[in-house]
Scaffold this motif. Structure first.
Motif, PDB file in Angstrom:
ATOM      1  N   UNK A 199       0.818  -1.209   0.000  1.00 16.54           N
ATOM      2  CA  UNK A 199       0.000   0.000   0.000  1.00 16.54           C
ATOM      3  C   UNK A 199       0.858   1.268   0.000  1.00 16.54           C
ATOM      4  N   UNK A 200       0.544   2.192  -0.940  1.00 17.03           N
ATOM      5  CA  UNK A 200       1.294   3.437  -1.073  1.00 17.03           C
ATOM      6  C   UNK A 200       0.352   4.636  -0.994  1.00 17.03           C
ATOM      7  N   UNK A 201       0.865   5.748  -0.498  1.00 13.72           N
ATOM      8  CA  UNK A 201       0.099   6.998  -0.432  1.00 13.72           C
ATOM      9  C   UNK A 201       0.295   7.733  -1.760  1.00 13.72           C
ATOM     10  N   UNK A 202      -0.507   7.350  -2.757  1.00 16.69           N
ATOM     11  CA  UNK A 202      -0.333   7.884  -4.109  1.00 16.69           C
ATOM     12  C   UNK A 202      -0.562   9.389  -4.141  1.00 16.69           C
ATOM     13  N   UNK A 203      -1.555   9.895  -3.421  1.00 15.75           N
ATOM     14  CA  UNK A 203      -1.840  11.332  -3.438  1.00 15.75           C
ATOM     15  C   UNK A 203      -0.615  12.135  -2.977  1.00 15.75           C
ATOM     16  N   UNK A 204       0.003  11.679  -1.899  1.00 16.65           N
ATOM     17  CA  UNK A 204       1.167  12.411  -1.407  1.00 16.65           C
ATOM     18  C   UNK A 204       2.342  12.284  -2.370  1.00 16.65           C
ATOM     19  N   UNK A 205       2.531  11.102  -2.918  1.00 17.45           N
ATOM     20  CA  UNK A 205       3.636  10.896  -3.858  1.00 17.45           C
ATOM     21  C   UNK A 205       3.520  11.845  -5.045  1.00 17.45           C
ATOM     22  N   UNK A 206       2.326  11.942  -5.622  1.00 19.16           N
ATOM     23  CA  UNK A 206       2.135  12.831  -6.767  1.00 19.16           C
ATOM     24  C   UNK A 206       2.368  14.289  -6.384  1.00 19.16           C
ATOM     25  N   UNK A 207       2.080  14.625  -5.136  1.00 21.27           N
ATOM     26  CA  UNK A 207       2.259  16.021  -4.706  1.00 21.27           C
ATOM     27  C   UNK A 207       3.728  16.395  -4.556  1.00 21.27           C
TER      28      UNK A 207
END
Length: 427
Positions: A199-207
């Motif tokens: 599981x990854x925090x995609x929203x934060x990564x893209x930010x």
């Protein structure tokens, strides 16, 4: 050019697909038509994780579902980067070509592709490019507003792109540390296997991603924990899922059978391309070769069992990296085990499995620290990455389940393996 790029990425996305992982994913009608083409529909008949369902029964998701997820994240990624300055070098045709490349990047896959890299088979990226440049996909990409040649070149880095920087930028986005492919498969595989590791925090990564025309993306130091999470998740997924002993056994059995079939001309490489899971089993069931029974055993869930394992050492185990030479070692080991047990083990009853090389990409540039990720304040330096790889690459000796218990309880097993290790340069 900027507004045209935004229009290409935002306008007309009216066709929803409901995805377990990402919710509603929207495509234009023209992009949706690609998902209904025969080459794409075949991906619905290929398990993303091959035989992993034997360990994790939920792991029956397909390459089609993964491909749609990669497209979704690719669109989010490109919109984010366009908003941060990339629109100055992006074109509408290029943007749509990138979305098509993300959606179609697995078209060249056939069953067990990633496990068969040792065999004399063409790269799946090369096969994907050929499918994109052939009908009906070629015309469908063009109708969607993309350039089929550009989409093919984004997927297959072996194709020339001249001095143009836009294709190179898209290639960096589709394949890197924080690429949409990895962000989808880690999350998706973990979800369907029922494990928490991917599981990854995609929203934060893209930010935390910023566009760079030559490097694709860069991050700042606030994004370092996200990259660490991805690298550690990849390690855990390999340890617990992708290279689980049963998965290694199943893939090794299929590989052993296919190697024999290819070397003896019972099957041709071209016959494997374009198959789905059922097609592979049907093809080998229709051909006469004693080793093809291994593939049938995989189909019915009768996997070889591990009787020994030891760490891979590149300096000592070079011989085992040659799959044909490895087959001869399996024959010799079968002979010695037969003598010790007083029963016949055929060469095909013994399997030596050597995991293929694995990389943990750390080439991302950390802008505010002025260095690449492996040299940054992250704990993932070159030494720690090497330790991860070393702990994953385990050589295992598998035997047919008919002999497994007797081999394990053989009083001479340790002596045989000790001698054999020396003979194979395994000490």
């Amino acid at each position: 050019m900027g507004q045209d790029v935004y229009a290409a990425l935002r306008d007309g996305f009216t066709d929803p697909i409901r995805d377990v992982l990402w919710g509603h994913i929207y495509l234009t009608p023209e992009l949706a038509a690609l998902t209904k083409s025969a080459p794409f529909m075949r991906l619905y008949r290929i398990f993303q994780l091959g035989p992993a369902y034997a360990v994790y029964p939920g792991a029956t998701h397909t390459r089609a579902a993964h491909s749609i997820g990669v497209y979704h994240l690719a669109r989010r990624l490109l919109l984010n980067l366009a908003n941060r300055g990339a629109e100055s070098w992006l074109s509408p045709v290029g943007a749509v070509s990138f979305l098509c490349a993300a959606l179609l990047h697995d078209l060249g896959h056939f069953p067990y592709t990633h496990s068969l890299k040792e065999l004399p088979l063409r790269r799946h990226e090369e096969l994907t490019a050929e499918i994109i440049l052939s009908e009906p996909v070629k015309s469908l990409v063009a109708r969607a507003g993309g350039d089929p040649a550009l989409s093919a070149a984004i997927v297959d880095t072996g194709l020339p792109v001249g001095s143009e920087k836009e294709p190179v930028f898209y290639r960096k986005l589709l394949s890197g540390v924080l690429d949409p492919d990895k962000l989808d498969y880690l999350n998706r595989d973990a979800r369907y296997c029922g494990v928490p590791y991917g599981a990854q925090d995609v929203d934060f990564i893209l930010s935390r991603l910023y566009p760079h025309q030559e490097q694709g993306v860069t991050i700042d130091s606030k994004g370092i924990p996200s990259v660490e999470s991805i690298l550690f998740s990849k390690y855990l997924m390999y340890r617990a899922v992708y290279w689980h002993p049963i998965v290694r056994s199943a893939t090794g059995m299929v590989k052993k059978a296919l190697l024999a079939g290819l070397e003896e001309g019972i099957i041709r490489a071209e016959e494997l391309y374009g198959l789905d899971d059922a097609g592979l089993f049907a093809l080998l069931a229709s051909r006469p070769h004693p080793l093809f029974r291994l593939v049938e055993q995989v189909r019915i869930g009768r996997f070889y069992g591990a009787v020994a394992e030891f760490p891979f050492n590149g300096a000592d185990h070079r011989d085992l990296l040659d799959i044909s030479r490895r087959s001869r070692y399996e024959e010799a080991l079968a002979t010695e085990l037969s003598e010790a047990l007083g029963e016949t083990l055929r060469p095909e009853d013994v399997l030596i499995d050597v995991p293929e090389p694995i990389s943990f990409e750390t080439g991302l540039y950390v802008s505010d620290e002025g260095c690449y990720f492996s040299e940054s304040s992250s704990v993932f330096n070159a030494g720690s990455v090497e330790s991860f790889v070393k702990s994953l690459r385990i050589i295992r000796i598998f035997v047919d389940p008919e002999h497994e218990n007797r081999v394990k309880s053989c009083s001479k097993l340790n002596e045989i393996l000790h001698i054999r290790k020396k003979w194979l340069n395994l000490m």
